[in-house]
Design an enzyme around this catalytic site. Structure first.
Site, PDB file in Angstrom:
ATOM      1  N   GLY A   1     -69.594   3.506 -47.318  1.00  0.00           N
ATOM      2  CA  GLY A   1     -69.264   2.681 -46.385  1.00  0.00           C
ATOM      3  C   GLY A   1     -68.084   3.511 -45.509  1.00  0.00           C
ATOM      4  O   GLY A   1     -67.736   4.706 -45.597  1.00  0.00           O
ATOM      5  N   SER A   2     -68.107   2.731 -44.225  1.00  0.00           N
ATOM      6  CA  SER A   2     -67.036   3.283 -43.288  1.00  0.00           C
ATOM      7  C   SER A   2     -66.321   2.204 -42.650  1.00  0.00           C
ATOM      8  O   SER A   2     -66.971   0.965 -42.200  1.00  0.00           O
ATOM      9  CB  SER A   2     -67.644   4.354 -42.115  1.00  0.00           C
ATOM     10  OG  SER A   2     -68.620   3.339 -41.760  1.00  0.00           O
TER      11      SER A   2
ATOM     12  N   ASP B   1     -57.816 -10.546 -44.606  1.00  0.00           N
ATOM     13  CA  ASP B   1     -59.171 -10.031 -43.970  1.00  0.00           C
ATOM     14  C   ASP B   1     -60.194 -10.340 -44.982  1.00  0.00           C
ATOM     15  O   ASP B   1     -61.215  -9.308 -45.153  1.00  0.00           O
ATOM     16  CB  ASP B   1     -59.156  -8.388 -43.762  1.00  0.00           C
ATOM     17  CG  ASP B   1     -60.284  -7.881 -42.712  1.00  0.00           C
ATOM     18  OD1 ASP B   1     -60.684  -6.592 -42.719  1.00  0.00           O
ATOM     19  OD2 ASP B   1     -61.094  -8.778 -42.018  1.00  0.00           O
TER      20      ASP B   1
ATOM     21  N   LYS C   1     -61.532   6.686 -50.876  1.00  0.00           N
ATOM     22  CA  LYS C   1     -61.500   6.294 -49.434  1.00  0.00           C
ATOM     23  C   LYS C   1     -60.662   7.232 -48.494  1.00  0.00           C
ATOM     24  O   LYS C   1     -59.332   7.214 -48.658  1.00  0.00           O
ATOM     25  CB  LYS C   1     -60.814   4.929 -49.415  1.00  0.00           C
ATOM     26  CG  LYS C   1     -60.600   4.339 -47.894  1.00  0.00           C
ATOM     27  CD  LYS C   1     -60.012   2.610 -47.926  1.00  0.00           C
ATOM     28  CE  LYS C   1     -59.851   2.267 -46.644  1.00  0.00           C
ATOM     29  NZ  LYS C   1     -59.302   0.824 -46.683  1.00  0.00           N
TER      30      LYS C   1
HETATM   31  C1  LIG Z   1     -71.703   0.129 -54.620  1.00  0.00           C
HETATM   32  C2  LIG Z   1     -70.861   0.170 -53.487  1.00  0.00           C
HETATM   33  C3  LIG Z   1     -71.412   0.006 -52.345  1.00  0.00           C
HETATM   34  C4  LIG Z   1     -70.736  -0.040 -51.052  1.00  0.00           C
HETATM   35  C5  LIG Z   1     -69.212   0.106 -50.838  1.00  0.00           C
HETATM   36  C6  LIG Z   1     -68.508   0.359 -52.274  1.00  0.00           C
HETATM   37  C7  LIG Z   1     -69.372   0.247 -53.635  1.00  0.00           C
HETATM   38  C8  LIG Z   1     -67.290   0.318 -52.105  1.00  0.00           C
HETATM   39  C9  LIG Z   1     -65.996   0.341 -52.692  1.00  0.00           C
HETATM   40  C10 LIG Z   1     -64.760   0.269 -52.308  1.00  0.00           C
HETATM   41  C11 LIG Z   1     -64.670   0.198 -50.921  1.00  0.00           C
HETATM   42  C12 LIG Z   1     -63.288   0.229 -50.302  1.00  0.00           C
HETATM   43  C13 LIG Z   1     -65.805   0.080 -50.022  1.00  0.00           C
HETATM   44  C14 LIG Z   1     -67.027   0.250 -50.552  1.00  0.00           C
HETATM   45  N1  LIG Z   1     -68.073   0.039 -49.993  1.00  0.00           N
HETATM   46  C15 LIG Z   1     -68.488   0.002 -48.580  1.00  0.00           C
HETATM   47  C16 LIG Z   1     -68.802  -1.291 -48.353  1.00  0.00           C
HETATM   48  C17 LIG Z   1     -67.808  -2.293 -48.464  1.00  0.00           C
HETATM   49  N2  LIG Z   1     -67.727  -3.245 -47.353  1.00  0.00           N
HETATM   50  C18 LIG Z   1     -63.802   0.464 -53.393  1.00  0.00           C
HETATM   51  O1  LIG Z   1     -62.712   0.503 -53.403  1.00  0.00           O
HETATM   52  N3  LIG Z   1     -64.489   0.533 -54.562  1.00  0.00           N
HETATM   53  C19 LIG Z   1     -65.902   0.588 -54.539  1.00  0.00           C
HETATM   54  O2  LIG Z   1     -66.659   0.355 -55.282  1.00  0.00           O
END
Ligand SMILES: Cc1ccc2c(c1)c1c3c(c(C)cc1n2CCCN)C(=O)NC3=O
Length: 276
Positions: free
Chosen positions: A20-21, A139, A42
């Site tokens: 993710g970004s 948010d 992150k």
């Molecule tokens: C399996 C999966 C797929 C996409 C993920 C995550 C986990 C994810 C995670 C987190 C964040 C901040 C973003 C994340 N993203 C980005 C999308 C979130 N909007 C996080 O803190 N734990 C995650 O598993």
């Protein structure tokens, strides 16, 4: 020097794929070299010069960290460790494998109300933990609600980048979440509060049950106009089979006046969530 670890993340974690970004952050899967456990890392880009528009401000990074450190609840993603180097502050976070709630829903055609209440009840439990500490997420949106896995589907709230402690009378926060989910007070630059999260719960519930977004217009201006007019309806085409309790739950949240909007406690005791 900052209280964060100054060794390279790579000394302790094998850095994997990007998952993710966001504005100034990239999220990657990482594996702890010692335990073999997977985490989400992150990487938050720091602002280099005070005049530069790129990178997150230090006080914003420290606010997100202190809020995450104060929260401890099964429906809120856990922060395990923090690294810092010249370029980034890196948060080592609990990894959940189920991805975003809405990808899960998108793969299903219809979601039964009992499944929807199970998800919304967990969002409310996580919010109740935050609101008890006077912390507002600010948010809340489907992308920030993740699932542990597809089976017993525990939800986790993520992304506290614009969340805030709400101190009485001092929350004139000039910020904007995502247009589709922002409450009228955000658009009107009026004080934000815990109630701002509750509006978003109403929008999310509406989408969960119908697949439609209640206020979405063809552009931002139209969306904002729909929100300020609280112009939404339960179109029979999408809500024909939806219970009156579900509609009543949503009506209690999509209320313009923050003081009249249902609180997280009201929602947790609403008969749609807590069957008598
Ligand atoms: C399996 C999966 C797929 C996409 C993920 C995550 C986990 C994810 C995670 C987190 C964040 C901040 C973003 C994340 N993203 C980005 C999308 C979130 N909007 C996080 O803190 N734990 C995650 O598993």
């Amino acid at each position: 020097s900052s209280p964060y670890r100054h060794e390279p993340v790579e000394d302790w974690y094998i850095v994997g794929e990007e998952i993710g970004s966001g504005h100034f952050a990239v999220v990657k899967k990482v594996v702890c070299k010692r335990s073999g456990t997977e985490f989400a890392a992150k990487f938050i880009r720091k602002k280099r010069a005070s005049t530069s528009r790129r990178g997150a401000r230090r006080e914003d990074i420290e606010r997100e960290i202190s809020i995450l450190q104060e929260l401890n609840h099964v429906n809120i993603i856990k922060l395990y460790d923090i690294f810092e180097d010249k370029q980034d502050v890196t948060l080592i976070l609990e990894l959940v494998s189920g991805g975003e709630l809405f990808d899960f829903i998108a793969e299903r055609d219809v979601l039964h109300e009992s499944e929807a209440t199970a998800f919304i009840a967990q969002v409310l439990e996580g919010l109740a933990h935050m609101h008890l500490k006077n912390i507002a997420h600010l948010d809340l949106k489907p992308e920030n609600i993740l699932l542990t896995n597809r089976a017993q589907a525990v939800i986790k709230l993520i992304d506290f980048g614009i969340s805030r402690k709400i101190e009485d009378g001092k929350n004139e926060i000039q910020m904007l979440g995502t247009p589709e989910f922002v409450a009228p007070e955000v658009i009107a630059y009026e004080p934000l509060g815990l109630y701002t999260d509750m509006w978003a719960v109403g929008v999310i519930t509406y989408i969960l049950l119908s697949g439609c977004s209640p206020f979405l217009g063809d552009n931002k201006q139209e969306t904002f106009a729909n929100i300020c007019a609280v112009d939404f309806s339960f179109d029979d085409e999408f809500f024909g089979n939806t219970s009156d309790l579900a509609k009543d739950f949503i009506r209690g949240l999509l209320v313009k006046h923050p003081g009249r909007r249902a609180s997280v406690t009201d929602c947790l005791s609403h008969p749609w969530i807590k069957p008598i």
